[in-house]
Design a protein around this motif. Sequence first.
Motif, PDB file in Angstrom:
ATOM      1  N   GLN A 299      14.029   7.382 -12.576  1.00 29.95           N
ATOM      2  CA  GLN A 299      13.697   6.201 -13.373  1.00 29.95           C
ATOM      3  C   GLN A 299      14.369   4.944 -12.847  1.00 29.95           C
ATOM      4  OE1 GLN A 299      14.860   7.767 -17.183  1.00 29.95           O
ATOM      5  NE2 GLN A 299      12.838   8.624 -17.560  1.00 29.95           N
ATOM      6  N   GLU A 300      15.624   5.063 -12.484  1.00 29.42           N
ATOM      7  CA  GLU A 300      16.356   3.917 -11.949  1.00 29.42           C
ATOM      8  C   GLU A 300      15.748   3.440 -10.631  1.00 29.42           C
ATOM      9  OE1 GLU A 300      20.741   3.177 -10.079  1.00 29.42           O
ATOM     10  OE2 GLU A 300      20.637   4.428 -11.875  1.00 29.42           O
TER      11      GLU A 300
ATOM     12  N   PHE B  95      12.698   3.989  -9.595  1.00 27.02           N
ATOM     13  CA  PHE B  95      11.361   3.473  -9.890  1.00 27.02           C
ATOM     14  C   PHE B  95      11.442   1.993 -10.269  1.00 27.02           C
ATOM     15  CE2 PHE B  95       8.183   2.251 -12.992  1.00 27.02           C
ATOM     16  CZ  PHE B  95       6.998   2.584 -12.352  1.00 27.02           C
ATOM     17  N   GLU B  96      12.362   1.648 -11.151  1.00 26.07           N
ATOM     18  CA  GLU B  96      12.483   0.264 -11.629  1.00 26.07           C
ATOM     19  C   GLU B  96      12.910  -0.683 -10.512  1.00 26.07           C
ATOM     20  OE1 GLU B  96      11.303  -0.711 -14.359  1.00 26.07           O
ATOM     21  OE2 GLU B  96      11.249   1.091 -15.586  1.00 26.07           O
ATOM     22  N   SER B  97      13.833  -0.264  -9.656  1.00 25.94           N
ATOM     23  CA  SER B  97      14.318  -1.167  -8.606  1.00 25.94           C
ATOM     24  C   SER B  97      13.362  -1.252  -7.412  1.00 25.94           C
ATOM     25  CB  SER B  97      15.713  -0.737  -8.137  1.00 25.94           C
ATOM     26  OG  SER B  97      15.666   0.530  -7.516  1.00 25.94           O
TER      27      SER B  97
ATOM     28  N   ASP C 173       9.909  -0.504  -7.490  1.00 24.93           N
ATOM     29  CA  ASP C 173       8.591  -0.963  -7.930  1.00 24.93           C
ATOM     30  C   ASP C 173       7.464  -0.433  -7.035  1.00 24.93           C
ATOM     31  OD1 ASP C 173       6.778  -2.322  -9.568  1.00 24.93           O
ATOM     32  OD2 ASP C 173       6.876  -4.129  -8.338  1.00 24.93           O
TER      33      ASP C 173
ATOM     34  N   TRP D  41       7.089   9.630 -19.168  1.00 25.75           N
ATOM     35  CA  TRP D  41       7.848   8.396 -19.047  1.00 25.75           C
ATOM     36  C   TRP D  41       7.011   7.307 -18.378  1.00 25.75           C
ATOM     37  CZ3 TRP D  41       9.805   5.607 -14.833  1.00 25.75           C
ATOM     38  CH2 TRP D  41      10.699   4.586 -15.173  1.00 25.75           C
TER      39      TRP D  41
ATOM     40  N   LYS E 235       4.663   2.756 -19.210  1.00 31.22           N
ATOM     41  CA  LYS E 235       4.689   1.524 -18.431  1.00 31.22           C
ATOM     42  C   LYS E 235       3.406   0.736 -18.635  1.00 31.22           C
ATOM     43  CE  LYS E 235       8.646   2.470 -17.075  1.00 31.22           C
ATOM     44  NZ  LYS E 235       9.725   1.735 -17.711  1.00 31.22           N
TER      45      LYS E 235
ATOM     46  N   ARG F 190       2.051  -1.478 -16.487  1.00 28.37           N
ATOM     47  CA  ARG F 190       1.282  -1.785 -15.280  1.00 28.37           C
ATOM     48  C   ARG F 190       0.576  -0.545 -14.744  1.00 28.37           C
ATOM     49  NH1 ARG F 190       3.420  -0.448 -10.420  1.00 28.37           N
ATOM     50  NH2 ARG F 190       5.559   0.267 -10.304  1.00 28.37           N
TER      51      ARG F 190
END
Length: 132
Positions: A40-41, A43-45, A47, A68, A72, A74
């Motif tokens: 998850q971390e 994925f967020e950084s 993109d 999860w 989102k 997008r």
Amino acid sequence: MTQRRLLVLDDEPEFCEYVRTVAEQEDYLVETIQDSRKFQELFESFDPTLIVLDLVMPDMDGIEIIRWLSSKERPIHVVLATGYDPRYAIMADKLAMGRSKNLKISPIAKPVRVDTLRRILQKTQQSGEETR
């Protein structure tokens, strides 16, 4: 043209590197991770524009990751890889469709042939250009 970013989550480092090699030949920027808890971390950084996700992993399985991802806002395209019964991937796709209109799942069976992986990456690249 936007840089295509591929995030690979698989507990087998060899599979991650295999996908990286093929994807980089298709002009993807690639990050790999074997730890599903840290996905998850990253994925967020990072993109990503595409995710290759192993369905069966020791800590958190692909179904949990899909749940999860379905939250989102997008569009997200996930190539769901499994060496197990392909019906697992079909169930995951149905789960994603019921939870999010933004999540698209493409199942793929392991072992993955180079030409099959290239075709998926190229197809995803083309469809991504239309949605971004």
